[in-house]
Design a protein around this motif. Structure first.
Motif, PDB file in Angstrom:
ATOM      1  N   LEU A  60       0.835  -1.199   0.000  1.00 36.23           N
ATOM      2  CA  LEU A  60       0.000   0.000   0.000  1.00 36.23           C
ATOM      3  C   LEU A  60       0.870   1.250   0.000  1.00 36.23           C
ATOM      4  O   LEU A  60       0.639   2.196  -0.766  1.00 36.23           O
ATOM      5  N   THR A  61       1.902   1.236   0.834  1.00 34.33           N
ATOM      6  CA  THR A  61       2.834   2.366   0.886  1.00 34.33           C
ATOM      7  C   THR A  61       3.680   2.431  -0.379  1.00 34.33           C
ATOM      8  O   THR A  61       3.883   3.507  -0.955  1.00 34.33           O
ATOM      9  N   GLY A  62       4.153   1.272  -0.831  1.00 34.73           N
ATOM     10  CA  GLY A  62       5.015   1.225  -1.999  1.00 34.73           C
ATOM     11  C   GLY A  62       4.352   1.713  -3.273  1.00 34.73           C
ATOM     12  O   GLY A  62       5.009   2.287  -4.149  1.00 34.73           O
ATOM     13  N   HIS A  63       3.042   1.501  -3.382  1.00 33.31           N
ATOM     14  CA  HIS A  63       2.292   1.974  -4.546  1.00 33.31           C
ATOM     15  C   HIS A  63       1.843   3.438  -4.395  1.00 33.31           C
ATOM     16  O   HIS A  63       1.171   3.966  -5.277  1.00 33.31           O
ATOM     17  N   GLY A  64       2.213   4.059  -3.278  1.00 31.14           N
ATOM     18  CA  GLY A  64       1.840   5.465  -3.056  1.00 31.14           C
ATOM     19  C   GLY A  64       0.363   5.662  -2.787  1.00 31.14           C
ATOM     20  O   GLY A  64      -0.174   6.760  -2.993  1.00 31.14           O
ATOM     21  N   LEU A  65      -0.300   4.602  -2.293  1.00 32.45           N
ATOM     22  CA  LEU A  65      -1.755   4.648  -2.130  1.00 32.45           C
ATOM     23  C   LEU A  65      -2.198   4.905  -0.691  1.00 32.45           C
ATOM     24  O   LEU A  65      -3.394   5.139  -0.449  1.00 32.45           O
ATOM     25  N   LYS A  66      -1.297   4.873   0.239  1.00 29.25           N
ATOM     26  CA  LYS A  66      -1.682   4.974   1.646  1.00 29.25           C
ATOM     27  C   LYS A  66      -2.448   6.264   1.946  1.00 29.25           C
ATOM     28  O   LYS A  66      -3.519   6.244   2.550  1.00 29.25           O
ATOM     29  N   ASP A  67      -1.916   7.393   1.518  1.00 33.63           N
ATOM     30  CA  ASP A  67      -2.565   8.675   1.803  1.00 33.63           C
ATOM     31  C   ASP A  67      -3.922   8.786   1.105  1.00 33.63           C
ATOM     32  O   ASP A  67      -4.879   9.322   1.673  1.00 33.63           O
ATOM     33  N   ALA A  68      -4.023   8.253  -0.113  1.00 34.37           N
ATOM     34  CA  ALA A  68      -5.288   8.309  -0.842  1.00 34.37           C
ATOM     35  C   ALA A  68      -6.352   7.464  -0.152  1.00 34.37           C
ATOM     36  O   ALA A  68      -7.524   7.853  -0.082  1.00 34.37           O
ATOM     37  N   VAL A  69      -5.946   6.310   0.374  1.00 35.89           N
ATOM     38  CA  VAL A  69      -6.890   5.456   1.101  1.00 35.89           C
ATOM     39  C   VAL A  69      -7.306   6.110   2.410  1.00 35.89           C
ATOM     40  O   VAL A  69      -8.487   6.091   2.786  1.00 35.89           O
ATOM     41  N   LEU A  70      -6.358   6.696   3.106  1.00 34.93           N
ATOM     42  CA  LEU A  70      -6.686   7.411   4.348  1.00 34.93           C
ATOM     43  C   LEU A  70      -7.679   8.540   4.092  1.00 34.93           C
ATOM     44  O   LEU A  70      -8.641   8.727   4.840  1.00 34.93           O
ATOM     45  N   GLU A  71      -7.444   9.293   3.032  1.00 31.37           N
ATOM     46  CA  GLU A  71      -8.347  10.392   2.696  1.00 31.37           C
ATOM     47  C   GLU A  71      -9.740   9.875   2.342  1.00 31.37           C
ATOM     48  O   GLU A  71     -10.754  10.423   2.790  1.00 31.37           O
ATOM     49  N   ALA A  72      -9.796   8.808   1.558  1.00 31.90           N
ATOM     50  CA  ALA A  72     -11.085   8.235   1.170  1.00 31.90           C
ATOM     51  C   ALA A  72     -11.850   7.738   2.385  1.00 31.90           C
ATOM     52  O   ALA A  72     -13.083   7.891   2.473  1.00 31.90           O
ATOM     53  N   ALA A  73     -11.139   7.152   3.337  1.00 33.09           N
ATOM     54  CA  ALA A  73     -11.790   6.626   4.537  1.00 33.09           C
ATOM     55  C   ALA A  73     -12.359   7.735   5.405  1.00 33.09           C
ATOM     56  O   ALA A  73     -13.228   7.484   6.249  1.00 33.09           O
ATOM     57  N   ARG A  74     -11.899   8.946   5.196  1.00 33.23           N
ATOM     58  CA  ARG A  74     -12.414  10.086   5.970  1.00 33.23           C
ATOM     59  C   ARG A  74     -13.674  10.689   5.361  1.00 33.23           C
ATOM     60  O   ARG A  74     -14.500  11.241   6.094  1.00 33.23           O
ATOM     61  N   ASN A  75     -13.840  10.601   4.031  1.00 32.48           N
ATOM     62  CA  ASN A  75     -14.909  11.427   3.454  1.00 32.48           C
ATOM     63  C   ASN A  75     -15.683  10.815   2.290  1.00 32.48           C
ATOM     64  O   ASN A  75     -16.471  11.529   1.664  1.00 32.48           O
ATOM     65  N   LYS A  76     -15.494   9.519   1.979  1.00 31.15           N
ATOM     66  CA  LYS A  76     -16.235   8.919   0.868  1.00 31.15           C
ATOM     67  C   LYS A  76     -16.863   7.608   1.312  1.00 31.15           C
ATOM     68  O   LYS A  76     -16.351   6.962   2.228  1.00 31.15           O
ATOM     69  N   PRO A  77     -17.935   7.184   0.649  1.00 32.67           N
ATOM     70  CA  PRO A  77     -18.424   5.829   0.890  1.00 32.67           C
ATOM     71  C   PRO A  77     -17.286   4.843   0.646  1.00 32.67           C
ATOM     72  O   PRO A  77     -16.710   4.799  -0.438  1.00 32.67           O
ATOM     73  N   PHE A  78     -16.958   4.066   1.672  1.00 30.74           N
ATOM     74  CA  PHE A  78     -15.750   3.239   1.682  1.00 30.74           C
ATOM     75  C   PHE A  78     -16.134   1.825   2.065  1.00 30.74           C
ATOM     76  O   PHE A  78     -16.752   1.598   3.110  1.00 30.74           O
ATOM     77  N   LEU A  79     -15.772   0.859   1.221  1.00 30.52           N
ATOM     78  CA  LEU A  79     -16.027  -0.546   1.513  1.00 30.52           C
ATOM     79  C   LEU A  79     -14.704  -1.290   1.577  1.00 30.52           C
ATOM     80  O   LEU A  79     -13.957  -1.346   0.591  1.00 30.52           O
ATOM     81  N   GLY A  80     -14.401  -1.864   2.729  1.00 26.62           N
ATOM     82  CA  GLY A  80     -13.212  -2.687   2.891  1.00 26.62           C
ATOM     83  C   GLY A  80     -13.589  -4.158   2.912  1.00 26.62           C
ATOM     84  O   GLY A  80     -14.602  -4.529   3.516  1.00 26.62           O
TER      85      GLY A  80
END
Length: 216
Positions: A60-80
């Motif tokens: 997740l970190t290596g693909h540069g996606l960590k911050d985008a996932v964190l942001e999405a979890a704060r303000n968008k409909p999010f399904l894990g």
């Protein structure tokens, strides 16, 4: 604009998830992506995952996606889904790795000593196969799904939230464990809705229409 972004960090049953969402939402724009900018612009986010938690967090970190996932979890409909649930918590016993820390709690390994059912049969780890999901709250993603419906599981670890109020369902194996959580715009499950036939497709369909501000 992308309606639903399925986050690809190299560890997930992405094709099955994508096909299931395309089936329940044929007019939606659905993409599988490892591009953080696409995740940031999408209306809804799905984070699947299979495999080991240390690899998950590293990729997740290596693909540069960590911050985008964190942001999405704060303000968008999010399904894990599966690891997409486990990564939301503080830490995991699997490799003693830190999670995203969005929700307080830990990811625990099933205890081998506790794997005895009511008939004194030894249960296997990983927990693999169909099991009943007992809903504990009313939620938009449970609409049209009977309580105690069966979903498909494949896992050796489970989440242990600090706050039991976020538990949206539990499963017995052989004792109760949290198999779904709900908090604000986040809904996440340990089971695999994309492999769970009608009940799973219903949950995914509900997600494509879910407006968290009018959840209940």
């Amino acid at each position: 604009m992308t309606d639903i972004a399925i986050v690809d960090y190299g560890m997930g049953n992405l094709r099955s998830v994508s096909k299931a969402l395309e089936h329940v939402a044929p007019t939606a724009s659905i993409v599988v992506t490892s591009d953080p900018s696409v995740v940031q612009k999408a209306s809804r986010i799905v984070v699947p995952g299979q495999g080991a938690m240390p690899n998950c967090m590293r990729e997740l970190t290596g693909h540069g996606l960590k911050d985008a996932v964190l942001e999405a979890a704060r303000n968008k409909p999010f399904l894990g889904i599966c690891l997409g649930l486990q990564m939301l918590f503080d830490e995991s016993e699997e490799g003693n790795v830190k999670g995203l820390g969005i929700l307080p709690g830990k990811v625990r390994h099933f205890s081998h000593d506790a794997m005895i059912d009511s008939d004194k049969n030894k249960l296997k780890i990983p927990h693999m196969g169909w099991n009943q999901v007992h809903q504990t709250i009313q939620h938009a993603l449970w609409n049209g799904i009977s309580n105690d419906a069966r979903f498909y599981f494949v896992h050796s670890y489970y989440v242990e939230p600090v706050n039991s109020e976020i538990t949206a369902a539990y499963t017995l194996y052989p004792t109760p464990f949290t198999c779904a959580i709900a908090k604000d715009n986040i809904f996440a499950v340990q089971f695999h809705p994309e492999k769970s036939q009608l009940a799973g497709l219903t949950l995914l369909s509900n997600f494509t229409k879910w407006e968290p501000h009018s959840n209940r």
